[in-house]
Design an enzyme around this catalytic site. Structure first.
Site, PDB file in Angstrom:
ATOM      1  N   LYS A  60     -61.199 -17.259   5.435  1.00  0.00           N
ATOM      2  CA  LYS A  60     -61.003 -18.500   6.163  1.00  0.00           C
ATOM      3  C   LYS A  60     -62.172 -18.731   7.099  1.00  0.00           C
ATOM      4  O   LYS A  60     -62.774 -17.730   7.519  1.00  0.00           O
ATOM      5  CB  LYS A  60     -59.685 -18.492   6.931  1.00  0.00           C
ATOM      6  CG  LYS A  60     -59.344 -17.236   7.749  1.00  0.00           C
ATOM      7  CD  LYS A  60     -60.220 -16.673   8.813  1.00  0.00           C
ATOM      8  CE  LYS A  60     -60.600 -17.444  10.003  1.00  0.00           C
ATOM      9  NZ  LYS A  60     -61.434 -16.680  10.983  1.00  0.00           N
ATOM     10  N   TYR A  70     -56.024 -20.715  12.927  1.00  0.00           N
ATOM     11  CA  TYR A  70     -54.731 -20.013  12.950  1.00  0.00           C
ATOM     12  C   TYR A  70     -53.644 -20.894  13.564  1.00  0.00           C
ATOM     13  O   TYR A  70     -52.478 -20.819  13.174  1.00  0.00           O
ATOM     14  CB  TYR A  70     -54.833 -18.699  13.737  1.00  0.00           C
ATOM     15  CG  TYR A  70     -55.603 -17.642  12.993  1.00  0.00           C
ATOM     16  CD1 TYR A  70     -54.972 -16.830  12.054  1.00  0.00           C
ATOM     17  CD2 TYR A  70     -56.962 -17.457  13.208  1.00  0.00           C
ATOM     18  CE1 TYR A  70     -55.675 -15.867  11.360  1.00  0.00           C
ATOM     19  CE2 TYR A  70     -57.679 -16.498  12.515  1.00  0.00           C
ATOM     20  CZ  TYR A  70     -57.039 -15.699  11.589  1.00  0.00           C
ATOM     21  OH  TYR A  70     -57.735 -14.745  10.888  1.00  0.00           O
TER      22      TYR A  70
HETATM   23  P1  NAD Z   1     -69.943 -10.495  10.198  1.00  0.00           P
HETATM   24  O1  NAD Z   1     -71.079 -11.220  10.836  1.00  0.00           O
HETATM   25  O2  NAD Z   1     -69.490  -9.219  10.793  1.00  0.00           O
HETATM   26  O3  NAD Z   1     -70.291 -10.233   8.667  1.00  0.00           O
HETATM   27  C1  NAD Z   1     -70.941 -11.166   7.852  1.00  0.00           C
HETATM   28  C2  NAD Z   1     -71.672 -10.458   6.747  1.00  0.00           C
HETATM   29  O4  NAD Z   1     -72.387 -11.428   5.983  1.00  0.00           O
HETATM   30  C3  NAD Z   1     -72.711  -9.436   7.252  1.00  0.00           C
HETATM   31  O5  NAD Z   1     -72.619  -8.257   6.521  1.00  0.00           O
HETATM   32  C4  NAD Z   1     -74.052 -10.123   6.990  1.00  0.00           C
HETATM   33  O6  NAD Z   1     -75.096  -9.201   6.730  1.00  0.00           O
HETATM   34  C5  NAD Z   1     -73.719 -10.948   5.756  1.00  0.00           C
HETATM   35  N1  NAD Z   1     -74.613 -12.092   5.551  1.00  0.00           N
HETATM   36  C6  NAD Z   1     -75.123 -12.465   4.378  1.00  0.00           C
HETATM   37  N2  NAD Z   1     -75.904 -13.536   4.494  1.00  0.00           N
HETATM   38  C7  NAD Z   1     -75.913 -13.859   5.804  1.00  0.00           C
HETATM   39  C8  NAD Z   1     -76.555 -14.879   6.552  1.00  0.00           C
HETATM   40  N3  NAD Z   1     -77.339 -15.801   5.967  1.00  0.00           N
HETATM   41  N4  NAD Z   1     -76.344 -14.913   7.876  1.00  0.00           N
HETATM   42  C9  NAD Z   1     -75.529 -14.022   8.484  1.00  0.00           C
HETATM   43  N5  NAD Z   1     -74.883 -13.025   7.803  1.00  0.00           N
HETATM   44  C10 NAD Z   1     -75.077 -12.948   6.474  1.00  0.00           C
HETATM   45  O7  NAD Z   1     -68.745 -11.554  10.088  1.00  0.00           O
HETATM   46  P2  NAD Z   1     -67.209 -11.228   9.860  1.00  0.00           P
HETATM   47  O8  NAD Z   1     -66.517 -11.192  11.159  1.00  0.00           O
HETATM   48  O9  NAD Z   1     -67.050 -10.094   8.943  1.00  0.00           O
HETATM   49  O10 NAD Z   1     -66.733 -12.604   9.138  1.00  0.00           O
HETATM   50  C11 NAD Z   1     -66.998 -12.872   7.793  1.00  0.00           C
HETATM   51  C12 NAD Z   1     -65.978 -13.890   7.261  1.00  0.00           C
HETATM   52  O11 NAD Z   1     -64.685 -13.338   7.363  1.00  0.00           O
HETATM   53  C13 NAD Z   1     -65.940 -15.198   8.046  1.00  0.00           C
HETATM   54  O12 NAD Z   1     -65.699 -16.264   7.176  1.00  0.00           O
HETATM   55  C14 NAD Z   1     -64.764 -15.019   8.983  1.00  0.00           C
HETATM   56  O13 NAD Z   1     -64.147 -16.235   9.362  1.00  0.00           O
HETATM   57  C15 NAD Z   1     -63.839 -14.179   8.136  1.00  0.00           C
HETATM   58  N6  NAD Z   1     -62.945 -13.336   8.961  1.00  0.00           N
HETATM   59  C16 NAD Z   1     -61.620 -13.378   8.696  1.00  0.00           C
HETATM   60  C17 NAD Z   1     -60.754 -12.612   9.450  1.00  0.00           C
HETATM   61  C18 NAD Z   1     -59.281 -12.644   9.137  1.00  0.00           C
HETATM   62  O14 NAD Z   1     -58.513 -12.113   9.929  1.00  0.00           O
HETATM   63  N7  NAD Z   1     -58.872 -13.197   8.022  1.00  0.00           N
HETATM   64  C19 NAD Z   1     -61.231 -11.821  10.472  1.00  0.00           C
HETATM   65  C20 NAD Z   1     -62.598 -11.771  10.713  1.00  0.00           C
HETATM   66  C21 NAD Z   1     -63.456 -12.547   9.926  1.00  0.00           C
END
Ligand code: NAD
Length: 342
Positions: A107, A190
């Site tokens: 999401k 949410y």
């Molecule tokens: P994060 O920044 O920790 O991870 C993102 C990942 O994408 C990293 O490994 C990064 O290296 C990679 N990536 C690839 N191309 C990139 C670019 N151009 N710029 C930046 N990063 C790039 O983020 P996250 O917290 O893991 O979130 C990722 C997704 O998951 C988002 O869509 C977020 O909304 C979703 N999320 C959902 C929940 C949930 O409870 N459902 C919780 C956290 C995150």
């Protein structure tokens, strides 16, 4: 190609090994019954090495963003789970579907409603299932709220308050191009979800107001906090707020014959609920494990996911309407989805 597939389990490949994939999804995939962590897609060779050892992932199931499309030829991978920054979801969902894989997308599903349309169409065309990472649909307190609200256990709901926020954020979440917006896209979603699943309805109109920035030097391209109201077809109003500078986590419903609430409502762990009559008493579950197991079962039994792409699209449509209302200061009407949700 030789297969390393585990018997009777579907193989999931995580795309993007950031915080959520490493902190929640990979550990959850050790608890799942119907699926397991079979592959990874990452731009970092260091991460690839670490994950390979930690999760015993065969070299042949490790991809980067360039050779990702060749996952098509890998029978170990049934499902691709896109866990990238929001603006990248569209490209990777479409590429995963074109590679013949079922898809889970985090999401918010995408940045715009038309992106969601393209993603849904790509999966439909490929004959693959698409679901969104809406883990709370598999969490017992939130499921109880769905029952209490939708079955009108305390009569018709008169009003809802839903808040979600945290102090501080960083990285791509501060960049509107990658995030699509601020806390509304990230945590406000949410509240949108909660109002819909508590009422069993979709809002018909929204009003919204950006709250004054206390840290304009950090929140340059996105809102810092926003409050909004969603009006439902029967006149019920959900009042919501989300923020990157305030800890908030609550869902409260007032119905004709009493109230019910969750606080915290949207966390991975420690969700607590109460009604006018008693305290809810449900076990703590691994939401992500249940969510992924349900999707694997949907794929195996060829049944729809309860949290499909159409639901993700509905929510992106509502988020976009909230931003339009914030920008214009006017009430914005929302067309109802063709697809019946809840
Ligand atoms: P994060 O920044 O920790 O991870 C993102 C990942 O994408 C990293 O490994 C990064 O290296 C990679 N990536 C690839 N191309 C990139 C670019 N151009 N710029 C930046 N990063 C790039 O983020 P996250 O917290 O893991 O979130 C990722 C997704 O998951 C988002 O869509 C977020 O909304 C979703 N999320 C959902 C929940 C949930 O409870 N459902 C919780 C956290 C995150």
């Amino acid at each position: 190609m030789a297969t390393n597939k585990k018997l009777n389990k579907l193989g999931i490949a995580l795309v993007g090994l950031g915080k959520y994939a490493s902190g929640q999804l990979a550990p959850a995939l050790k608890e799942t019954k119907n699926c397991y962590l079979a592959g990874i897609v990452t731009g970092s060779s260091e991460k690839a090495e670490k994950w390979k050892t930690k999760y015993e992932i065969p070299e042949s199931n490790i991809y980067n963003y360039e050779n990702f499309d060749s996952i098509r030829d890998n029978p170990d991978i049934d499902i691709v789970y896109v866990v990238l920054p929001n603006a990248l979801h569209k490209e990777y969902v479409i590429r995963a579907a074109a590679a013949g894989k079922h898809v889970i997308c985090e999401k918010p599903m995408a940045i715009t409603e038309s992106d969601c349309d393209e993603m849904i169409e790509a999966c439909r065309k490929a004959g693959k299932l698409l679901s969104i990472g809406y883990r709370l649909h598999f969490e017992p307190h939130n499921q109880e709220v769905m029952r209490l609200g939708q079955d009108k256990v305390f009569g018709n709901i008169k009003s809802i308050v839903a808040d979600n926020g945290m102090e501080g954020t960083e990285g791509w979440r501060l960049d509107k191009t990658l995030a699509g917006g601020g806390p509304l896209m990230d945590v406000g979603i949410y509240c949108v979800q909660a109002a819909c699943y508590t009422t069993g309805m979709e809002p018909v109109a929204v009003r919204a107001k950006e709250l004054p920035k206390t840290k304009p030097e950090i929140f340059k391209t996105i809102e810092e906090s926003i409050s909004w109201e969603m009006e439902f077809p029967n006149g019920l109003v959900a009042s919501c707020k989300c923020s990157y500078v305030e800890e908030l986590n609550r869902l409260h419903a007032e119905a004709q014959k009493g109230w019910f609430e969750l606080s915290p409502a949207y966390e991975y762990k420690g969700i607590k609920g109460k009604t006018v009559l008693n305290t809810m008493n449900f076990p703590e579950v691994n939401q992500q494990a249940l969510q992924m197991d349900d999707f694997a079962e949907a794929v195996t039994n060829n049944r729809p996911s309860p949290v499909p792409g159409e639901m993700g699209k509905r929510d992106v449509k509502i988020l976009q309407a909230i931003y339009r209302a914030m920008e214009t200061g006017k009430k914005v009407q929302i067309k109802s989805s063709k697809y019946s949700l809840i």
